[in-house]
Design a protein around this motif. Structure first.
Motif, short mmCIF file in Angstrom:
data_model
loop_
_atom_site.label_atom_id
_atom_site.label_comp_id
_atom_site.label_asym_id
_atom_site.label_seq_id
_atom_site.Cartn_x
_atom_site.Cartn_y
_atom_site.Cartn_z
N SER A 56 0.88 -1.30 0.15
CA SER A 56 -0.01 0.03 -0.12
C SER A 56 0.90 1.19 -0.04
CB SER A 56 -0.92 -0.05 1.27
OG SER A 56 -0.15 -0.11 2.39
N GLY A 57 2.18 1.38 0.47
CA GLY A 57 3.05 2.34 0.51
C GLY A 57 2.86 3.08 1.88
N PHE A 58 2.12 2.46 2.90
CA PHE A 58 2.06 2.97 4.10
C PHE A 58 1.88 2.00 5.26
CE2 PHE A 58 -2.35 3.03 2.50
CZ PHE A 58 -3.01 2.66 3.47
N VAL A 59 2.07 2.36 6.53
CA VAL A 59 1.83 1.69 7.77
C VAL A 59 0.97 2.34 8.63
CG1 VAL A 59 2.88 0.50 9.88
CG2 VAL A 59 4.02 0.33 7.60
N ALA A 60 -0.14 1.88 8.84
CA ALA A 60 -1.21 2.47 9.93
C ALA A 60 -1.44 1.72 11.06
CB ALA A 60 -2.43 2.54 9.06
N ASP A 61 -0.61 0.83 11.63
CA ASP A 61 -0.89 0.21 12.94
C ASP A 61 0.57 -0.10 13.68
OD1 ASP A 61 -0.52 -2.87 13.18
OD2 ASP A 61 -1.04 -2.33 11.10
N SER A 62 0.68 -0.15 15.02
CA SER A 62 1.67 -0.28 15.76
C SER A 62 2.30 -1.73 15.41
CB SER A 62 1.40 -0.26 17.24
OG SER A 62 0.52 -1.16 17.36
N GLY B 99 -4.60 13.58 10.10
CA GLY B 99 -5.81 14.85 9.95
C GLY B 99 -7.09 14.22 9.45
N ASP B 100 -7.80 14.93 8.20
CA ASP B 100 -8.93 14.27 7.82
C ASP B 100 -8.98 13.16 6.47
OD1 ASP B 100 -10.52 15.78 9.75
OD2 ASP B 100 -10.59 17.31 8.37
N ALA B 101 -7.57 12.96 6.32
CA ALA B 101 -7.18 12.03 5.22
C ALA B 101 -7.79 10.62 5.62
CB ALA B 101 -5.71 12.00 5.03
N LYS B 102 -8.58 10.18 4.54
CA LYS B 102 -9.06 8.76 4.47
C LYS B 102 -8.22 7.83 3.44
CE LYS B 102 -13.62 10.31 5.59
NZ LYS B 102 -13.23 11.66 6.12
N LYS B 103 -7.09 8.47 2.73
CA LYS B 103 -6.61 7.62 1.78
C LYS B 103 -5.21 8.14 1.54
CE LYS B 103 -9.53 8.98 -1.42
NZ LYS B 103 -10.37 9.43 -2.42
N VAL B 104 -4.49 7.13 0.78
CA VAL B 104 -2.98 7.28 0.63
C VAL B 104 -2.71 6.90 -0.83
CG1 VAL B 104 -0.51 6.97 1.06
CG2 VAL B 104 -2.18 7.34 3.13
N ASN B 105 -2.53 7.84 -1.50
CA ASN B 105 -2.39 7.54 -3.16
C ASN B 105 -3.68 6.76 -3.70
OD1 ASN B 105 -0.04 8.80 -3.23
ND2 ASN B 105 1.29 7.08 -2.99
N LYS C 285 -5.42 4.80 -2.11
CA LYS C 285 -5.86 3.27 -1.07
C LYS C 285 -6.54 3.68 0.29
CE LYS C 285 -2.42 0.67 -3.46
NZ LYS C 285 -1.18 0.38 -3.76
N ALA C 286 -7.58 3.14 0.73
CA ALA C 286 -8.15 3.26 1.84
C ALA C 286 -7.26 3.16 3.05
CB ALA C 286 -9.50 2.79 2.04
N ILE C 287 -7.28 4.20 3.99
CA ILE C 287 -6.65 3.96 5.16
C ILE C 287 -7.63 3.46 6.35
CG2 ILE C 287 -5.71 4.98 7.37
CD1 ILE C 287 -5.00 7.40 5.61
N SER C 288 -7.46 2.13 6.79
CA SER C 288 -8.24 1.59 7.61
C SER C 288 -7.49 1.15 9.05
CB SER C 288 -8.78 0.09 7.17
OG SER C 288 -7.79 -0.79 6.88
N SER C 289 -7.95 1.56 10.34
CA SER C 289 -7.54 1.55 11.61
C SER C 289 -7.02 0.02 11.69
CB SER C 289 -8.25 1.69 12.61
OG SER C 289 -7.65 1.51 13.90
N GLY C 290 -5.74 -0.26 12.05
CA GLY C 290 -5.38 -1.55 12.27
C GLY C 290 -4.90 -2.53 11.20
N SER C 291 -4.61 -1.67 10.11
CA SER C 291 -4.30 -2.54 8.98
C SER C 291 -2.92 -1.70 8.20
CB SER C 291 -5.36 -2.40 7.99
OG SER C 291 -5.70 -1.54 7.20
N ASP D 251 -9.02 14.48 0.70
CA ASP D 251 -8.97 13.60 1.90
C ASP D 251 -8.01 12.50 1.30
OD1 ASP D 251 -10.23 12.35 -0.24
OD2 ASP D 251 -11.79 11.60 1.19
N ASP D 252 -7.05 12.70 0.50
CA ASP D 252 -6.01 12.01 -0.01
C ASP D 252 -4.64 12.37 0.17
OD1 ASP D 252 -4.77 9.74 -1.30
OD2 ASP D 252 -5.84 9.92 -3.30
N ILE D 253 -3.84 11.57 0.88
CA ILE D 253 -2.38 11.88 1.03
C ILE D 253 -1.66 11.50 -0.26
CG2 ILE D 253 -0.28 11.40 2.49
CD1 ILE D 253 -2.03 11.38 4.70
N ARG D 254 -0.93 12.13 -0.95
CA ARG D 254 -0.33 11.91 -2.04
C ARG D 254 1.14 12.09 -1.95
NH1 ARG D 254 -3.99 9.40 -5.27
NH2 ARG D 254 -2.73 9.72 -7.13
#
Length: 228
Positions: free
Chosen positions: A48-54, A126-132, A134-140, A100-103
């Motif tokens: 996905s290009g990002f990490v969203a959980d510990s 912030g209020d972003a819901k996507k990265v490039n 792709k949806a940001i979902s908590s814990g994934s 709402d997209d971090i690019r």
């Protein structure tokens, strides 16, 4: 006059898209660069290009920067952007927010050589819901999730090298998935009581990057029911 009008029109067309793109602030203390000749570690970079959980953050940091203390991050408000390029090159990233997209794009210098280089950049969601896109979902890690119902044999009290296990699994038709019981004491007690027995589990299935295991399939448990 027409030429001036056309030039102004073209300029506004170029400037307009830029006006809705805001560059994100990056703390130099939360911006890490590294390189390694070991190409096998490159597979740990999240697709996905990002990490969203510990959990995923700890595994990635431990694999790529094993001799450094793991930085503590607040994933309720932060996200880690992961840029990777081939060879021992510098990695350049300039994250922006568009609606709402971090690019971001990871670009690198052009030095030939073995391995790969990476950059880990922490930004506020912030209020972003996507990265490039792709949806940001908590814990994934942004790869999405699937709601599942599994009837199979539960095993608890498990251990693995580097703690790379949730401590519980369910096996059905020869397929084994880890179970994330969270901090629910009732789930943990039931898992201990039903270890080695048939249960029904309802939850969301996600794939997380591991170190010893490249892809860890984990069911975040919503319900466990014993089968008599």
């Amino acid at each position: 006059m027409f030429t001036r009008f056309l030039s102004a029109l073209l300029l506004s067309a170029v400037v307009a898209p830029l006006a809705i793109s805001a560059e994100l602030e990056v703390d130099p203390q939360q911006d890490w660069y590294g390189k390694t000749p070991d190409n096998s570690l490159k597979s740990l970079a999240p697709k996905s290009g990002f990490v969203a959980d510990s959990d995923a953050w700890e595994k990635l940091w431990t694999a790529w920067r094993p001799n450094e203390e793991l930085p503590k991050l607040d994933f309720d408000r932060q996200i880690v952007l992961v840029g990777v390029v081939d060879g021992p090159n510098r990695v350049m990233m300039r994250p922006t927010l568009q609606a709402d997209d971090i690019r971001f794009i990871a670009a690198g210098t052009r030095m030939a050589g073995p391995g790969f280089a990476y950059r880990l950049v922490v930004v506020d969601k912030g209020d972003a819901k996507k990265v490039n896109g792709k949806a940001i979902s908590s814990g994934s890690t942004g790869e999405g999730s699937i709601e599942v119902t599994v009837v199979g044999t539960l095993e608890s009290g498990l251990f693995a090298i580097g703690g790379e296990t949730t401590g519980a699994t369910i096996t059905a038709q020869g397929i084994t998935w880890e179970l994330d019981l969270g901090n629910d004491a009732a789930f943990r007690k039931l898992a201990e009581e039903q270890s080695g027995k048939q249960v029904k589990v309802v939850g969301s299935l996600q794939c997380k990057a591991g170190v010893e295991i490249a892809d860890r399939w984990i069911v975040t448990v919503q319900r466990i029911t014993a089968i008599d």
